[in-house]
Design a protein around this motif. Sequence first.
Motif, PDB file in Angstrom:
ATOM      1  N   CYS A  87       0.769  -1.133  -0.096  1.00 40.82           N
ATOM      2  CA  CYS A  87       0.038  -0.018  -0.036  1.00 40.82           C
ATOM      3  C   CYS A  87       0.778   1.204  -0.205  1.00 40.82           C
ATOM      4  CB  CYS A  87      -0.797   0.133   1.257  1.00 40.82           C
ATOM      5  SG  CYS A  87      -1.783   1.533   1.569  1.00 40.82           S
ATOM      6  N   ARG A  88       0.624   2.029  -0.944  1.00 36.81           N
ATOM      7  CA  ARG A  88       1.452   3.136  -0.870  1.00 36.81           C
ATOM      8  C   ARG A  88       0.705   4.616  -0.636  1.00 36.81           C
ATOM      9  NH1 ARG A  88       4.781   2.802  -6.459  1.00 36.81           N
ATOM     10  NH2 ARG A  88       5.859   4.704  -5.526  1.00 36.81           N
ATOM     11  N   CYS A  89      -0.236   4.524   0.382  1.00 36.95           N
ATOM     12  CA  CYS A  89      -0.793   5.425   1.097  1.00 36.95           C
ATOM     13  C   CYS A  89       0.126   6.850   1.587  1.00 36.95           C
ATOM     14  CB  CYS A  89      -1.780   5.154   2.318  1.00 36.95           C
ATOM     15  SG  CYS A  89      -3.464   4.405   1.670  1.00 36.95           S
ATOM     16  N   GLY A  90       1.292   6.270   2.066  1.00 36.80           N
ATOM     17  CA  GLY A  90       2.247   7.402   2.427  1.00 36.80           C
ATOM     18  C   GLY A  90       2.673   8.201   1.570  1.00 36.80           C
TER      19      GLY A  90
ATOM     20  N   ILE B 139      -7.603  -1.234   0.984  1.00 35.05           N
ATOM     21  CA  ILE B 139      -6.494  -1.604   1.763  1.00 35.05           C
ATOM     22  C   ILE B 139      -5.772  -0.862   2.633  1.00 35.05           C
ATOM     23  CG2 ILE B 139      -4.131  -2.786   1.086  1.00 35.05           C
ATOM     24  CD1 ILE B 139      -6.378  -4.583   0.425  1.00 35.05           C
ATOM     25  N   GLY B 140      -5.901   0.485   1.963  1.00 38.84           N
ATOM     26  CA  GLY B 140      -5.299   1.748   2.889  1.00 38.84           C
ATOM     27  C   GLY B 140      -6.321   2.509   2.968  1.00 38.84           C
ATOM     28  N   PRO B 141      -6.037   3.623   3.925  1.00 38.58           N
ATOM     29  CA  PRO B 141      -7.208   4.656   4.459  1.00 38.58           C
ATOM     30  C   PRO B 141      -7.443   5.751   3.332  1.00 38.58           C
ATOM     31  CG  PRO B 141      -4.884   5.157   5.303  1.00 38.58           C
ATOM     32  CD  PRO B 141      -4.782   3.673   5.002  1.00 38.58           C
ATOM     33  N   CYS B 142      -6.507   5.860   2.200  1.00 34.67           N
ATOM     34  CA  CYS B 142      -6.734   6.819   1.170  1.00 34.67           C
ATOM     35  C   CYS B 142      -7.869   6.161   0.186  1.00 34.67           C
ATOM     36  CB  CYS B 142      -5.575   6.926   0.525  1.00 34.67           C
ATOM     37  SG  CYS B 142      -4.508   7.725   1.249  1.00 34.67           S
ATOM     38  N   MET B 143      -8.219   5.028   0.300  1.00 33.55           N
ATOM     39  CA  MET B 143      -9.375   4.522  -0.415  1.00 33.55           C
ATOM     40  C   MET B 143     -10.661   4.271   0.511  1.00 33.55           C
ATOM     41  SD  MET B 143     -10.059   3.393  -3.462  1.00 33.55           S
ATOM     42  CE  MET B 143      -8.916   2.681  -4.458  1.00 33.55           C
TER      43      MET B 143
ATOM     44  N   PRO C 256       0.328  -0.172  -6.888  1.00 30.31           N
ATOM     45  CA  PRO C 256       0.063  -1.600  -7.734  1.00 30.31           C
ATOM     46  C   PRO C 256      -1.225  -2.063  -7.420  1.00 30.31           C
ATOM     47  CG  PRO C 256       1.828  -1.810  -6.225  1.00 30.31           C
ATOM     48  CD  PRO C 256       1.561  -0.277  -6.169  1.00 30.31           C
ATOM     49  N   LEU C 257      -1.822  -1.669  -6.085  1.00 33.49           N
ATOM     50  CA  LEU C 257      -2.972  -2.194  -5.652  1.00 33.49           C
ATOM     51  C   LEU C 257      -4.349  -1.596  -6.246  1.00 33.49           C
ATOM     52  CD1 LEU C 257      -2.110  -3.092  -1.914  1.00 33.49           C
ATOM     53  CD2 LEU C 257      -1.569  -4.492  -4.208  1.00 33.49           C
ATOM     54  N   TYR C 258      -3.945  -0.502  -6.694  1.00 34.07           N
ATOM     55  CA  TYR C 258      -5.229   0.406  -6.917  1.00 34.07           C
ATOM     56  C   TYR C 258      -6.171  -0.215  -7.926  1.00 34.07           C
ATOM     57  CZ  TYR C 258      -7.745   4.453  -9.070  1.00 34.07           C
ATOM     58  OH  TYR C 258      -8.702   5.206  -9.680  1.00 34.07           O
ATOM     59  N   GLN C 259      -7.292  -0.186  -7.615  1.00 31.94           N
ATOM     60  CA  GLN C 259      -8.336  -0.910  -8.611  1.00 31.94           C
ATOM     61  C   GLN C 259      -8.332  -2.215  -8.763  1.00 31.94           C
ATOM     62  OE1 GLN C 259      -8.627   1.449 -12.377  1.00 31.94           O
ATOM     63  NE2 GLN C 259     -10.786   1.567 -12.135  1.00 31.94           N
TER      64      GLN C 259
HETATM   65  S1  SF4 Z   1      -5.403   3.290  -0.586  1.00 33.65           S
HETATM   66 FE1  SF4 Z   1      -5.129   1.269  -2.097  1.00 33.65          FE
HETATM   67  S2  SF4 Z   1      -4.758   2.278  -4.080  1.00 33.65           S
HETATM   68 FE2  SF4 Z   1      -4.355   3.912  -2.360  1.00 33.65          FE
HETATM   69  S3  SF4 Z   1      -2.213   3.869  -2.051  1.00 33.65           S
HETATM   70 FE3  SF4 Z   1      -3.365   2.456  -0.457  1.00 33.65          FE
HETATM   71  S4  SF4 Z   1      -3.328   0.461  -1.268  1.00 33.65           S
HETATM   72 FE4  SF4 Z   1      -3.018   1.832  -2.970  1.00 33.65          FE
END
Ligand code: SF4
Length: 364
Positions: free
Chosen positions: A315-318, A343-347, A331-334
């Motif tokens: 997760c690359r939220c940071g 997977i992360g709070p930004c979603m 890489p996890l987006y969508q």
């Molecule tokens: S919230 Fe989901 S899409 Fe956004 S950075 Fe985290 S893992 Fe990736």
Amino acid sequence: MKFIDEFRDKSLSLKLASEIERLMEGVSPLSFMEVCGTHTMAIFRNGIKALLPEAIKLVSGPGCPVCVTPTSYIDYAIALSRLPQVVITTFGDMVRVPGSDRSLDEEKGEGAQVKVVYSPLDAVEFAEKNEGKEVVFLGVGFETTAPTVAASIIEAKRRGLPNFSVLSAHKLMPPAMRALVASGEIGLDGFILPAHVTTIIGLRPYRFLADEFGLSAVVAGFEPIDILEGILMLVRQRIEGRADIENQYRRVVRPEGNKRAQELIAEVFTPTDAEWRGLGVVPQSGLKIKEKYAQFDAERRFKIELPPVKDNPACRCGEVIKGLIPPLDCPLYQKVCTPEHPIGPCMVSSEGTCAAYYKYGGFE
Ligand code: SF4
Ligand code: SF4
């Protein structure tokens, strides 16, 4: 209603956009960060990026309180929710943010008592009606939320409630912006300042952006005309070689902010170093409950030892929070991460950058 319609007027939007385009002719590209999650959503909802010339880049910043709350805080809240007498009260988005192993929502499925409330005062009312329970409110938010949480603590004291406390993760925006700029990781020309936060704190706390870093900043409202006018003001500053802190949102934001709200914050809280997702520990960027109100501080009341946090390494939220990458680069987006299975709070958050991209079809 007419009032709002005027700020959504299409022909005026187009006029502002073409004025920005005209000014940008022959000018080097400019990069502005919208700090606030509500601005991010408004920019997407109104297709603002498509109206702007390519030479203007808008970058989303750390302005969503749910997104910047670190995993350690979620883990703490989950550990509290496992105590038999504790009821966790919180705003909606927080319950879905994954901690190291699970979310509060999942914990609730296993029997933990987690209650969504619409204001901290609701949590106070709930505590009063449930004497046998320990009611903990998750105090998450920026300068905007802190005054109402402070007021709820004062009210709990006035009512003599022995069973209400707050787990404070309140954050202060200017120190985080300083950390972001000082890191030198991201090249910015200016900021669209967060409107609600600025309504509370006023313009002065942002002075350092212009004085120390030579950056331009404009506080703008949330309607399309507000945002476009804010960007136009930023472009003008850059072209004229000025770095200033300006106010587009004069119908709401006073230069001195809201004194009453500032007093409430100062009565109950004191600044402290705080951990931000993505930014790490930022000096004096959080609010902890003062000694005087210690009995309402969940951290003092329930001492809990936690194992080290486990963040999902993919997760690359940071980086999204710092504006270093757009969600599309995760890489996890969508693929794996969607609003249904975040997977992360930004979603998760309704103001998260990944959620905005997902909802309105992100493009760069
Ligand atoms: S919230 Fe989901 S899409 Fe956004 S950075 Fe985290 S893992 Fe990736
Ligand atoms: S409180 Fe309002 S203005 Fe401030 S960051 Fe959140 S949504 Fe934006």
